[in-house]
Design a protein around this motif. Structure first.
Motif, short mmCIF file in Angstrom:
data_model
loop_
_atom_site.label_atom_id
_atom_site.label_comp_id
_atom_site.label_asym_id
_atom_site.label_seq_id
_atom_site.Cartn_x
_atom_site.Cartn_y
_atom_site.Cartn_z
N ALA A 161 24.00 0.90 18.73
CA ALA A 161 24.07 -0.35 19.70
C ALA A 161 25.12 -1.11 19.09
O ALA A 161 25.82 -1.93 19.93
N LEU A 162 25.56 -1.20 18.20
CA LEU A 162 26.79 -2.01 17.44
C LEU A 162 28.05 -1.44 17.91
O LEU A 162 28.91 -2.25 18.33
N THR A 163 28.23 -0.15 18.38
CA THR A 163 29.29 0.59 18.81
C THR A 163 29.31 0.11 20.38
O THR A 163 30.54 -0.44 20.86
N LEU A 164 28.27 0.13 20.94
CA LEU A 164 28.29 -0.24 22.41
C LEU A 164 28.54 -1.65 22.62
O LEU A 164 29.35 -2.05 23.54
N ILE A 165 28.07 -2.52 21.87
CA ILE A 165 28.31 -3.98 22.09
C ILE A 165 29.85 -4.37 21.42
O ILE A 165 30.55 -5.16 22.37
#
Length: 123
Positions: free
Chosen positions: A9-13
């Protein structure tokens, strides 16, 4: 929430944050009259389109090579911050987003490998 999902999720954000930052930097930031907007869009955003599908599907191999792609955006942001007479928000945001994306992709790949190893041992 396990570590793998958190860093995915942090990667996508951070990845989409970098895309939005680059778009804002190209369209909103003041530039010279002869600034090639189309060329900057191609140079800045097209490389980010290549890993998008793999990142959305959570493929570890795509996360791994996306971390190398982030080094280009990191170095560009550092160069812009160093060479600009005043600190601009756009290179600073690009630096933050590319750094977070770089770190989170690496941690995601490691967490994914650890989960796969743990599930193969238990089966």
């Amino acid at each position: 929430m396990n570590l793998e999902k958190l860093f995915r999720a942090l990667t996508l954000i951070s990845f989409f944050g970098l895309m939005l930052t680059l778009l804002a930097w190209i369209f909103i930031a003041p530039h010279a009259e002869n600034y090639p907007v189309a060329a900057m869009l191609i140079i800045g955003l097209v490389p980010l389109l290549f890993p998008m599908r793999g990142l959305l599907y959570g493929r570890p191999y795509t996360h791994a090579w996306t971390s190398f792609l982030m080094l280009f955006y990191f170095s560009h942001a550092v160069g812009e911050l160093y060479s600009a007479p005043a600190v601009s928000i756009y290179p600073l945001l690009a630096l933050i987003c590319s750094s977070i994306c770089f770190c989170s992709t690496i941690i995601y790949v490691k967490a994914n490998a650890k989960n796969k190893k743990a599930t193969s041992v238990t089966n």
